[in-house]
Enzyme design. Structure first.
Site, PDB file in Angstrom:
ATOM      1  N   LYS A  37       0.844  -1.206   0.000  1.00 10.88           N
ATOM      2  CA  LYS A  37       0.000   0.000   0.000  1.00 10.88           C
ATOM      3  C   LYS A  37       0.876   1.253   0.000  1.00 10.88           C
ATOM      4  CE  LYS A  37      -0.362  -0.089   5.068  1.00 10.88           C
ATOM      5  NZ  LYS A  37      -1.216  -0.486   6.209  1.00 10.88           N
ATOM      6  N   TYR A 262      15.367  30.960   8.073  1.00  8.04           N
ATOM      7  CA  TYR A 262      14.211  31.699   8.580  1.00  8.04           C
ATOM      8  C   TYR A 262      14.314  31.932  10.078  1.00  8.04           C
ATOM      9  CZ  TYR A 262      11.596  31.238   4.216  1.00  8.04           C
ATOM     10  OH  TYR A 262      11.178  31.330   2.926  1.00  8.04           O
TER      11      TYR A 262
HETATM   12  C1  LIG Z   1      -0.726  -1.614   6.843  1.00 16.61           C
HETATM   13  C2  LIG Z   1      -1.450  -2.872   7.156  1.00 16.61           C
HETATM   14  C3  LIG Z   1      -0.733  -4.068   7.286  1.00 16.61           C
HETATM   15  C4  LIG Z   1       0.777  -4.121   7.310  1.00 16.61           C
HETATM   16  O1  LIG Z   1       1.186  -3.749   8.595  1.00 16.61           O
HETATM   17  P1  LIG Z   1       2.758  -3.628   8.936  1.00 16.61           P
HETATM   18  O2  LIG Z   1       2.785  -3.281  10.359  1.00 16.61           O
HETATM   19  O3  LIG Z   1       3.249  -2.520   8.065  1.00 16.61           O
HETATM   20  O4  LIG Z   1       3.382  -4.921   8.619  1.00 16.61           O
HETATM   21  C5  LIG Z   1      -1.458  -5.240   7.457  1.00 16.61           C
HETATM   22  N1  LIG Z   1      -2.803  -5.223   7.498  1.00 16.61           N
HETATM   23  C6  LIG Z   1      -3.530  -4.093   7.399  1.00 16.61           C
HETATM   24  C7  LIG Z   1      -4.998  -4.163   7.460  1.00 16.61           C
HETATM   25  C8  LIG Z   1      -2.873  -2.872   7.237  1.00 16.61           C
HETATM   26  O5  LIG Z   1      -3.583  -1.744   7.153  1.00 16.61           O
END
Ligand SMILES: *Cc1c(COP(=O)(O)O)cnc(C)c1O
Length: 390
Positions: A37, A262
């Site tokens: 993702k 800044y």
């Molecule tokens: C992001 C996510 C994962 C992966 O989790 P990690 O801690 O990055 O391994 C697994 N399941 C869901 C539903 C997620 O949103």
């Protein structure tokens, strides 16, 4: 057109992603769903998907349908699960592209079934139960009804319940009692599904932390994201895959007591040389790290001077004879003494996930995919080419 010589580079070491995939797989008997993702946490979803599938992942996980369809469009053939969609989504393109759908509600179930009829193909679904985050799964009181309806649609042939999923909210703290409660809720959800007549092939609850900390959460499939990219406690032996460098744009020699940036929040305390880098908070470097961050220049840590600007930061390089074009290492796996994403996250009081995903969205950073470890930034690498053309 951007002038590439003046662009920061995010180099992705696919040998690290491959090694992380294998190491994570070696820690469980379960199969691996690689979570790609958010453009693989900023590392590039399509390229990462190819690497993890070649090194033992048998499924891929993403949030949105758009992410899933991008992978399909790039020729990725492994099963892909998408877990966050509106309840009234037209799922027919997803079903047509053989994208598995997480189903957290009866509305999603109806839409998946409708998408299946429209696509004239069975929708593969994973019923998603909330086991204690109050986030995106079905609430426990909705679960029995969801299972019953899914079983009816399965009998009718529009859906196939391929998996049951849950997600733990506190798995990075193994001693937290919510982990046991989450595991128990998931086990109970499985019993309810079974009573409803469902026989899903996959049960998946664990992400990276639970994979590393809690074998009793593994079931037959684990969804790992963070660990693939090296985000995990150092003891896990995983390796960061991203190295960020930026070329020096210009240098200036200044006397002691020169205020930098800044609001003049930082002042030189000796005559020194300042180097300007073309990267700032708009590219994902957290401004909250002003006055703490350092980078690696010629193998030595050097302070970022003053407040971060939107597109620029200034480095105090002391008496280094650094010249325009020379690359500076902002972060990496730490092999050469450069700060890691975990160091940056510590300075910014955030998590490496936030830092890496933010860097991944900058359209000014060039991303390069390497099939070998990233070498140390060579001094004056880009200098010659700059001189040749100006
Ligand atoms: C992001 C996510 C994962 C992966 O989790 P990690 O801690 O990055 O391994 C697994 N399941 C869901 C539903 C997620 O949103």
């Amino acid at each position: 057109m951007n002038d590439e010589r003046l662009q920061p580079q995010l180099r992705i070491d696919h040998t690290a992603i491959a090694a992380n995939t294998r190491l994570l797989h070696s820690r469980t008997k379960a199969a691996l769903m690689a979570v790609v993702k958010a453009d693989a946490f900023g590392h590039g979803a399509v390229e990462t998907a190819r690497t993890v599938v070649a090194h033992g992942a048998t499924q891929l996980g993403v949030t949105t349908l758009a992410e899933a369809l991008e992978l399909r469009g790039s020729g990725v053939r492994a099963p892909i699960l998408s877990w966050l969609n509106a309840p009234d989504t037209d799922f027919s393109p997803a079903v047509d592209a053989r994208v598995d759908l997480a189903v957290p509600s009866t509305e999603h179930l109806r839409a998946a079934s409708a998408g299946a009829r429209k696509a004239a193909r069975t929708a593969r679904i994973h019923l998603h139960m909330d086991v204690g985050m109050a986030r995106d799964g079905a609430a426990p009181h909705q679960w029995p009804d969801l299972c019953t309806r899914a079983a009816a649609l399965e009998a009718a042939g529009t859906v196939k319940v391929t998996g049951l999923m849950g997600h733990l909210g506190c798995a990075d703290r193994p001693e937290d009692p919510h982990n046991r409660a989450g595991r128990d809720a998931f086990a109970q959800a499985g019993r309810v599904a079974r009573q409803a007549g469902l026989r899903p092939a996959h049960h998946h609850l664990a992400a990276t932390s639970a994979l590393l900390n809690d074998p009793s959460s593994h079931h037959d499939l684990v969804r790992v994201g963070a660990g693939l990219y090296g985000i995990a406690p150092a003891s896990a032996g995983l390796r960061f895959a991203a190295t960020l460098t930026a070329p020096v744009v210009s240098v200036r020699d200044v006397p002691a007591n020169t205020a930098v940036g800044y609001a003049h929040t930082w002042t030189t305390h000796r005559p020194t040389r300042l180097a300007l880098l073309p990267i700032g908070y708009a590219d994902g470097l957290p401004r909250a790290t002003s006055h703490q961050a350092h980078v690696l220049v010629r193998g030595r840590p050097r302070t970022v001077a003053g407040m971060f600007s939107m597109d620029q930061i200034v480095i105090d390089v002391g008496d280094d004879p650094i010249a325009p074009g020379e690359p500076v290492t902002i972060l990496g796996p730490g092999d050469h003494g450069e700060p890691t994403p975990a160091d940056w996250a510590g300075w910014a009081q955030t998590i490496p996930h936030e830092l890496l995903t933010a860097l991944g969205t900058s359209r000014r950073i060039i991303r390069r995919h390497l099939t070998h470890p990233v070498p140390p930034a060579p001094a004056r690498l880009l200098c010659t080419s700059l001189e040749n053309t100006t």
